[in-house]
Design a protein around this motif. Sequence first.
Motif, PDB file in Angstrom:
ATOM      1  N   GLY A   1      26.190 -36.947  60.469  1.00 51.93           N
ATOM      2  CA  GLY A   1      26.426 -38.070  59.568  1.00 51.93           C
ATOM      3  C   GLY A   1      25.953 -37.863  58.152  1.00 51.93           C
ATOM      4  N   SER A   2      25.948 -36.600  57.654  1.00 46.89           N
ATOM      5  CA  SER A   2      25.565 -36.382  56.256  1.00 46.89           C
ATOM      6  C   SER A   2      26.627 -37.004  55.351  1.00 46.89           C
ATOM      7  CB  SER A   2      25.416 -34.894  55.954  1.00 46.89           C
ATOM      8  OG  SER A   2      26.667 -34.247  56.021  1.00 46.89           O
ATOM      9  N   TYR A   3      26.192 -37.432  54.166  1.00 45.06           N
ATOM     10  CA  TYR A   3      27.120 -38.106  53.245  1.00 45.06           C
ATOM     11  C   TYR A   3      28.078 -37.120  52.582  1.00 45.06           C
ATOM     12  CZ  TYR A   3      28.941 -41.055  49.563  1.00 45.06           C
ATOM     13  OH  TYR A   3      29.788 -41.752  48.737  1.00 45.06           O
ATOM     14  N   GLU A   4      27.540 -35.940  52.153  1.00 47.04           N
ATOM     15  CA  GLU A   4      28.378 -34.963  51.448  1.00 47.04           C
ATOM     16  C   GLU A   4      27.812 -33.560  51.660  1.00 47.04           C
ATOM     17  OE1 GLU A   4      31.224 -33.847  50.485  1.00 47.04           O
ATOM     18  OE2 GLU A   4      31.535 -35.559  49.126  1.00 47.04           O
ATOM     19  N   TYR A   5      28.638 -32.549  51.427  1.00 41.18           N
ATOM     20  CA  TYR A   5      28.284 -31.139  51.651  1.00 41.18           C
ATOM     21  C   TYR A   5      28.789 -30.370  50.435  1.00 41.18           C
ATOM     22  CZ  TYR A   5      28.110 -26.642  54.194  1.00 41.18           C
ATOM     23  OH  TYR A   5      27.837 -25.357  54.600  1.00 41.18           O
ATOM     24  N   ILE A   6      27.867 -29.870  49.599  1.00 47.41           N
ATOM     25  CA  ILE A   6      28.240 -29.219  48.334  1.00 47.41           C
ATOM     26  C   ILE A   6      27.797 -27.756  48.368  1.00 47.41           C
ATOM     27  CG2 ILE A   6      27.925 -29.204  45.827  1.00 47.41           C
ATOM     28  CD1 ILE A   6      27.458 -32.190  45.951  1.00 47.41           C
ATOM     29  N   VAL A   7      28.681 -26.851  48.005  1.00 44.43           N
ATOM     30  CA  VAL A   7      28.414 -25.408  48.022  1.00 44.43           C
ATOM     31  C   VAL A   7      27.876 -24.973  46.659  1.00 44.43           C
ATOM     32  CG1 VAL A   7      29.415 -23.103  48.328  1.00 44.43           C
ATOM     33  CG2 VAL A   7      30.205 -25.040  49.742  1.00 44.43           C
ATOM     34  N   LYS A   8      26.795 -24.171  46.679  1.00 46.26           N
ATOM     35  CA  LYS A   8      26.246 -23.607  45.449  1.00 46.26           C
ATOM     36  C   LYS A   8      27.174 -22.512  44.921  1.00 46.26           C
ATOM     37  CE  LYS A   8      21.368 -24.374  46.710  1.00 46.26           C
ATOM     38  NZ  LYS A   8      20.067 -23.716  46.942  1.00 46.26           N
ATOM     39  N   PRO A   9      27.174 -22.196  43.617  1.00 43.42           N
ATOM     40  CA  PRO A   9      26.364 -22.833  42.569  1.00 43.42           C
ATOM     41  C   PRO A   9      26.831 -24.271  42.300  1.00 43.42           C
ATOM     42  CG  PRO A   9      27.925 -21.313  41.575  1.00 43.42           C
ATOM     43  CD  PRO A   9      28.026 -21.101  43.061  1.00 43.42           C
ATOM     44  N   ILE A  10      25.869 -25.107  41.976  1.00 37.00           N
ATOM     45  CA  ILE A  10      26.132 -26.539  41.887  1.00 37.00           C
ATOM     46  C   ILE A  10      26.752 -26.904  40.537  1.00 37.00           C
ATOM     47  CG2 ILE A  10      25.073 -28.827  41.950  1.00 37.00           C
ATOM     48  CD1 ILE A  10      22.794 -27.525  43.568  1.00 37.00           C
ATOM     49  N   ASP A  11      27.804 -27.693  40.589  1.00 34.06           N
ATOM     50  CA  ASP A  11      28.346 -28.324  39.384  1.00 34.06           C
ATOM     51  C   ASP A  11      27.566 -29.634  39.203  1.00 34.06           C
ATOM     52  OD1 ASP A  11      31.669 -29.021  38.118  1.00 34.06           O
ATOM     53  OD2 ASP A  11      29.762 -29.910  37.556  1.00 34.06           O
ATOM     54  N   TYR A  12      26.674 -29.660  38.182  1.00 35.64           N
ATOM     55  CA  TYR A  12      25.780 -30.813  38.026  1.00 35.64           C
ATOM     56  C   TYR A  12      26.539 -32.127  37.823  1.00 35.64           C
ATOM     57  CZ  TYR A  12      21.796 -27.639  37.747  1.00 35.64           C
ATOM     58  OH  TYR A  12      20.829 -26.711  38.036  1.00 35.64           O
ATOM     59  N   GLU A  13      27.644 -32.060  37.089  1.00 38.17           N
ATOM     60  CA  GLU A  13      28.403 -33.293  36.864  1.00 38.17           C
ATOM     61  C   GLU A  13      29.004 -33.801  38.174  1.00 38.17           C
ATOM     62  OE1 GLU A  13      29.591 -36.575  35.014  1.00 38.17           O
ATOM     63  OE2 GLU A  13      28.332 -34.988  34.142  1.00 38.17           O
ATOM     64  N   GLU A  14      29.485 -32.847  39.003  1.00 40.01           N
ATOM     65  CA  GLU A  14      30.022 -33.232  40.310  1.00 40.01           C
ATOM     66  C   GLU A  14      28.934 -33.853  41.180  1.00 40.01           C
ATOM     67  OE1 GLU A  14      31.844 -31.183  44.387  1.00 40.01           O
ATOM     68  OE2 GLU A  14      31.377 -29.940  42.628  1.00 40.01           O
ATOM     69  N   LEU A  15      27.732 -33.238  41.184  1.00 38.47           N
ATOM     70  CA  LEU A  15      26.625 -33.762  41.982  1.00 38.47           C
ATOM     71  C   LEU A  15      26.241 -35.164  41.523  1.00 38.47           C
ATOM     72  CD1 LEU A  15      24.408 -33.491  44.094  1.00 38.47           C
ATOM     73  CD2 LEU A  15      22.996 -32.308  42.391  1.00 38.47           C
ATOM     74  N   LYS A  16      26.194 -35.376  40.214  1.00 40.19           N
ATOM     75  CA  LYS A  16      25.839 -36.695  39.690  1.00 40.19           C
ATOM     76  C   LYS A  16      26.845 -37.748  40.156  1.00 40.19           C
ATOM     77  CE  LYS A  16      24.897 -39.209  35.395  1.00 40.19           C
ATOM     78  NZ  LYS A  16      24.789 -39.121  33.921  1.00 40.19           N
ATOM     79  N   GLN A  17      28.122 -37.410  40.102  1.00 39.70           N
ATOM     80  CA  GLN A  17      29.157 -38.360  40.541  1.00 39.70           C
ATOM     81  C   GLN A  17      29.013 -38.685  42.025  1.00 39.70           C
ATOM     82  OE1 GLN A  17      32.951 -36.713  39.425  1.00 39.70           O
ATOM     83  NE2 GLN A  17      32.546 -36.857  37.218  1.00 39.70           N
ATOM     84  N   VAL A  18      28.694 -37.658  42.834  1.00 40.37           N
ATOM     85  CA  VAL A  18      28.499 -37.887  44.272  1.00 40.37           C
ATOM     86  C   VAL A  18      27.301 -38.797  44.504  1.00 40.37           C
ATOM     87  CG1 VAL A  18      27.902 -36.799  46.465  1.00 40.37           C
ATOM     88  CG2 VAL A  18      29.592 -35.735  44.960  1.00 40.37           C
TER      89      VAL A  18
END
Length: 530
Positions: free
Chosen positions: A98-115
Amino acid sequence: MFNLLIVDDEKYSVAGITQGIDWTDVPIDNIYEAYSAKQAKELMNRVNVDLLISDIEMPGDNGIQLLEWTREQFPETETIFLTGHASFSYAQQAVHLGSYEYIVKPIDYEELKQVVVKALKEIREKREAKQYQETYRRYHDRWVQQKPLLIERFWQDLLSRRISSSPDTIDEAIHLYNLPLSAHQTVLPILISVEQWNKELDTRDEEIMEYAIRNSAAEILLADSRGVVLQDRSGVNVALLYDGVYDDAGLERLRDRCRSMLEAAKRYFYCEVSCYIGEGTELCRLPGSYQTLLEQEQDNVAESNDVFMWSETAGRTAQQVIPFAPVDDWLVLFEAGNKQELLRRLDDTVKAMREREATADMVDMLTTSIKHLLYRSFHRQGLPIHSGYAARVGIRSLSQFQAWAKQTLEEAFEVYHGQVPDTRAVIDRIHQFVALHLMDEELKREDIAKHVYLNPAYLSRLYKKETGIALSDYIMHIRVEKSKSLLSDTDRKVSDIAEAVGYTNLSHFAKIFRKIVGIGPKEYRQKFNK
């Protein structure tokens, strides 16, 4: 505001998120850091964490194991995973837990902020929904368990004039119901008008929430005062304060309590409410005073979600009242068609004026009262008032007044009760308006009320009385019927059809459709096509 925890065994990765992203416009109160699952658990045991951003691959317990522990200990905490490897097994485990989201590095900071912004919004919505459900469940249980109270029946009968308002009759009823009152006790009525629901409810839910509002009113309005909060026989909520004598300071405190109740109704019960504070009235005269408040609410089509004092508004619309001429009672008799009783009371008033040595000014005041009575009745029904009802020049005695008043009332009775429009015409206009504005997402009761020139709360009671269902239920059913037609007769997308009947949220539309039809919109289309 929310608390955010970032967990990664690489300190520069943590610093990149905390310092590389501008969090000032995000509703975050605190950002915590941890460099292992162990540190994260210790911190979460000390402080509340709303959102967890965690690396998956770490020494010791990894992110998946941290998520398993979090789900057991803090199930309301949402988790966003970060990883340097797009491993399907990791992603599968994360989704399963039940994790909310799964993001692969390297991280796009703007994408992470929106999530993060999206996740915090959903957390807030879930909490609000949970709070609503808890409030609903609590009052639903109390509503189911409540039994009819003799005290409430007594007040309902008195306010609706089902029992005589004579002191002897009231004293007998008070003794029967064992109330700490007397016929000459001063009681102050407060009408609580539910004007608008800000959440879509069916009839049953509205009844439960109005029950909750009455409980809230009892806690806030009565406070340390004696009294009762109930619903009269026509569905109006009213508070009756037994110790009804208040000085200016006391009335101001009462007004403040009403404002607090308005805020509570908006915050916890998803509705707009107005309070109409009457005047302290002897119990035997309470029905007339209460009727005045009902008329004040019905006539108010311009202002809402406010507190109205009878003492501040009486002079705006009401005539000067002869102390021994209860003109408000006469208005009720006139509109109810009880001509003989009205003429009898007119004769009694003339007799009383003779005994009190009436002056020319008193005769003029009573003449004006009769004209105002007719104006109010005809105006509320949208009927033109005949100029012949104006007082003829030369009324200088009680006898002249009595002859004019009898003739005028006789003529007005014939015209008024021959032309008062059928309420069915009002219902038809409501249905026409709803049909024209079915696509409007926010089809509000207030807009419908303005269209038919009625007070919103009065409109709801009138509609339910005439049709047997709540206006909100009618709107839901007519939207579903329209959608059924579009599903069976067109190939339009279900989402387009939902918007065409006023629902921008597809899942909400499907939920309403299934509730009324018994199956979902897609199933309905498949069944019809077969």
